[in-house]
Design a protein around this motif. Structure first.
Motif, PDB file in Angstrom:
ATOM      1  N   CYS A  95     -39.240  -3.883  55.713  1.00  0.00           N
ATOM      2  CA  CYS A  95     -38.307  -5.032  54.944  1.00  0.00           C
ATOM      3  C   CYS A  95     -36.954  -4.024  54.419  1.00  0.00           C
ATOM      4  O   CYS A  95     -36.091  -4.571  54.122  1.00  0.00           O
ATOM      5  CB  CYS A  95     -39.377  -5.101  53.803  1.00  0.00           C
ATOM      6  SG  CYS A  95     -40.191  -6.422  54.158  1.00  0.00           S
ATOM      7  N   ARG A  96     -37.043  -2.435  55.047  1.00  0.00           N
ATOM      8  CA  ARG A  96     -35.695  -2.332  55.004  1.00  0.00           C
ATOM      9  C   ARG A  96     -34.353  -2.593  56.048  1.00  0.00           C
ATOM     10  O   ARG A  96     -35.134  -2.401  56.771  1.00  0.00           O
ATOM     11  CB  ARG A  96     -35.747  -1.070  54.664  1.00  0.00           C
ATOM     12  CG  ARG A  96     -36.496  -0.406  52.769  1.00  0.00           C
ATOM     13  CD  ARG A  96     -37.189   0.537  53.018  1.00  0.00           C
ATOM     14  NE  ARG A  96     -38.355   1.204  52.194  1.00  0.00           N
ATOM     15  CZ  ARG A  96     -38.241   2.191  50.969  1.00  0.00           C
ATOM     16  NH1 ARG A  96     -37.695   3.240  52.375  1.00  0.00           N
ATOM     17  NH2 ARG A  96     -38.610   2.331  50.075  1.00  0.00           N
ATOM     18  N   LEU A  97     -33.659  -2.961  55.508  1.00  0.00           N
ATOM     19  CA  LEU A  97     -32.545  -3.100  56.627  1.00  0.00           C
ATOM     20  C   LEU A  97     -32.301  -1.841  56.916  1.00  0.00           C
ATOM     21  O   LEU A  97     -31.966  -0.427  56.335  1.00  0.00           O
ATOM     22  CB  LEU A  97     -30.792  -3.507  55.783  1.00  0.00           C
ATOM     23  CG  LEU A  97     -31.027  -4.703  55.361  1.00  0.00           C
ATOM     24  CD1 LEU A  97     -29.369  -4.623  55.006  1.00  0.00           C
ATOM     25  CD2 LEU A  97     -31.753  -5.708  56.508  1.00  0.00           C
ATOM     26  N   PRO A  98     -31.750  -1.470  58.780  1.00  0.00           N
ATOM     27  CA  PRO A  98     -31.253  -0.510  58.758  1.00  0.00           C
ATOM     28  C   PRO A  98     -29.954   0.096  58.335  1.00  0.00           C
ATOM     29  O   PRO A  98     -29.653  -0.419  58.720  1.00  0.00           O
ATOM     30  CB  PRO A  98     -31.603  -0.343  60.490  1.00  0.00           C
ATOM     31  CG  PRO A  98     -32.110  -1.602  60.961  1.00  0.00           C
ATOM     32  CD  PRO A  98     -32.361  -2.346  59.573  1.00  0.00           C
ATOM     33  N   GLU A  99     -29.482   1.791  58.623  1.00  0.00           N
ATOM     34  CA  GLU A  99     -28.856   2.143  58.104  1.00  0.00           C
ATOM     35  C   GLU A  99     -27.330   2.100  58.584  1.00  0.00           C
ATOM     36  O   GLU A  99     -26.610   1.687  58.865  1.00  0.00           O
ATOM     37  CB  GLU A  99     -28.567   3.630  58.160  1.00  0.00           C
ATOM     38  CG  GLU A  99     -29.528   3.865  56.543  1.00  0.00           C
ATOM     39  CD  GLU A  99     -29.969   5.745  56.654  1.00  0.00           C
ATOM     40  OE1 GLU A  99     -29.327   6.493  57.951  1.00  0.00           O
ATOM     41  OE2 GLU A  99     -31.066   6.168  56.715  1.00  0.00           O
ATOM     42  N   SER A 100     -27.636   1.776  60.035  1.00  0.00           N
ATOM     43  CA  SER A 100     -26.828   0.680  61.055  1.00  0.00           C
ATOM     44  C   SER A 100     -26.288  -0.564  60.475  1.00  0.00           C
ATOM     45  O   SER A 100     -25.181  -0.425  60.752  1.00  0.00           O
ATOM     46  CB  SER A 100     -27.236   0.705  62.498  1.00  0.00           C
ATOM     47  OG  SER A 100     -28.110   0.593  62.493  1.00  0.00           O
ATOM     48  N   TRP A 101     -26.683  -1.125  59.872  1.00  0.00           N
ATOM     49  CA  TRP A 101     -26.672  -2.450  59.101  1.00  0.00           C
ATOM     50  C   TRP A 101     -26.338  -2.577  58.814  1.00  0.00           C
ATOM     51  O   TRP A 101     -26.078  -2.162  57.278  1.00  0.00           O
ATOM     52  CB  TRP A 101     -28.373  -3.389  59.352  1.00  0.00           C
ATOM     53  CG  TRP A 101     -29.006  -3.869  60.728  1.00  0.00           C
ATOM     54  CD1 TRP A 101     -29.124  -2.986  61.589  1.00  0.00           C
ATOM     55  CD2 TRP A 101     -29.306  -5.666  60.902  1.00  0.00           C
ATOM     56  NE1 TRP A 101     -29.920  -3.406  62.722  1.00  0.00           N
ATOM     57  CE2 TRP A 101     -30.075  -4.840  61.635  1.00  0.00           C
ATOM     58  CE3 TRP A 101     -30.144  -6.134  60.031  1.00  0.00           C
ATOM     59  CZ2 TRP A 101     -31.154  -5.530  62.873  1.00  0.00           C
ATOM     60  CZ3 TRP A 101     -30.926  -7.086  60.322  1.00  0.00           C
ATOM     61  CH2 TRP A 101     -31.268  -6.625  61.618  1.00  0.00           C
ATOM     62  N   LYS A 102     -25.006  -3.579  58.576  1.00  0.00           N
ATOM     63  CA  LYS A 102     -23.687  -3.842  57.697  1.00  0.00           C
ATOM     64  C   LYS A 102     -23.894  -5.303  57.218  1.00  0.00           C
ATOM     65  O   LYS A 102     -24.118  -6.620  57.533  1.00  0.00           O
ATOM     66  CB  LYS A 102     -22.499  -3.275  57.747  1.00  0.00           C
ATOM     67  CG  LYS A 102     -22.286  -2.639  58.156  1.00  0.00           C
ATOM     68  CD  LYS A 102     -20.974  -2.280  58.893  1.00  0.00           C
ATOM     69  CE  LYS A 102     -20.218  -0.789  59.330  1.00  0.00           C
ATOM     70  NZ  LYS A 102     -18.827  -0.470  59.374  1.00  0.00           N
ATOM     71  N   ILE A 103     -23.690  -5.768  55.801  1.00  0.00           N
ATOM     72  CA  ILE A 103     -24.107  -6.531  55.075  1.00  0.00           C
ATOM     73  C   ILE A 103     -23.195  -7.819  56.036  1.00  0.00           C
ATOM     74  O   ILE A 103     -23.317  -9.500  56.113  1.00  0.00           O
ATOM     75  CB  ILE A 103     -23.923  -7.192  53.438  1.00  0.00           C
ATOM     76  CG1 ILE A 103     -24.911  -5.953  52.949  1.00  0.00           C
ATOM     77  CG2 ILE A 103     -23.841  -8.593  53.201  1.00  0.00           C
ATOM     78  CD1 ILE A 103     -25.848  -6.590  53.375  1.00  0.00           C
TER      79      ILE A 103
END
Length: 247
Positions: A175-183
């Motif tokens: 459920c955690r966003l990958p660090e590479s993703w941006k809002i």
């Protein structure tokens, strides 16, 4: 160990249900015998090794069904030799209770017309079931997930500290966003998927049981705002409801 876990209903999308499946799965992984008592099982088949016993749904109302369920699972506990018992819903007579919900009694007191509402069978029943678990006379130990819960339950029931077990915070890594993703990238992707211009104001409501969670009230409120108070809504807006289909 032979362990009984009680839950009113198991379906794929509920947070409580996911917690239950994680607990049951971990117990099975450690070699314990796990029995689940529930009124309804929806979705995928139970994990291998989990024994599911369906309790007939009897009663026209939710509180009547809860009382019937409690009586039936207490019969199971009295007729079989279980080493430990855990309930995921407010049911008396268990060794442990997983407190996923806030204090029902305190929430009921805050509602409009509380003095009259609390006389209704539904409220009296659920407050009774909660008291069975949290009263000082009970032997049930309670897993809580926030300090706020502890304060509220002790304010109403004076539950001893040694029966309240604070669980550490946790989150499914999936459920955690990958660090590479941006809002901003997520917003852009959603707008592209639903063909929405950048200047469109998007309202998103997410619920496992949309109408139980008040999606109909949201739709009605937005309609009223659109019809009578247009200044309260942006010139261009969309409402997105995310959740499983319901009949």
């Amino acid at each position: 160990m032979k362990i009984l876990i009680a839950i009113f209903r198991c379906f794929p999308y509920g947070g409580l249900q996911k917690d239950f499946l994680k607990i049951a799965g971990e117990l099975l992984r450690r070699g314990h015998q796990v029995v689940c008592a529930c009124m309804e099982w929806e979705g995928p088949q139970p994990p291998e090794g989990l024994e599911v016993r369906l309790i007939p749904r009897k009663g026209w109302t939710s509180h009547a069904r809860a009382i019937h369920f409690e009586k039936q699972v207490q019969k199971i506990l009295s007729h079989e030799d279980f080493d430990c018992s855990l309930t995921m819903n407010r049911v008396g007579g268990f060794d442990f209770y997983f407190a996923a919900d806030n204090c029902f009694s305190l929430e009921a007191q805050k509602r409009r017309g509380a003095n009259l509402r609390n006389l209704l069978p539904r409220y009296r029943t659920f407050m009774h079931l909660e008291k069975e678990i949290f009263s000082p006379e009970s032997q049930t130990r309670i897993f809580i997930i926030t300090e706020h819960q502890k304060t509220d339950f002790q304010q109403v029931y004076h539950t001893p500290d040694d029966r309240l077990i604070m669980l550490p915070p946790g989150m499914n890594p999936g459920c955690r966003l990958p660090e590479s993703w941006k809002i901003s990238d997520i917003r852009r992707k959603i707008r592209q998927e639903f063909h929405l211009p950048e200047n469109t104001f998007l309202l998103i409501q997410i619920a496992s049981s949309p109408w139980t969670k008040g999606a109909d009230r949201t739709v009605h409120a937005l309609y009223e705002l659109e019809q009578t108070a247009k200044g309260n809504l942006p010139p261009s807006w969309k409402y997105l409801l995310a959740g499983p289909a319901e009949p």
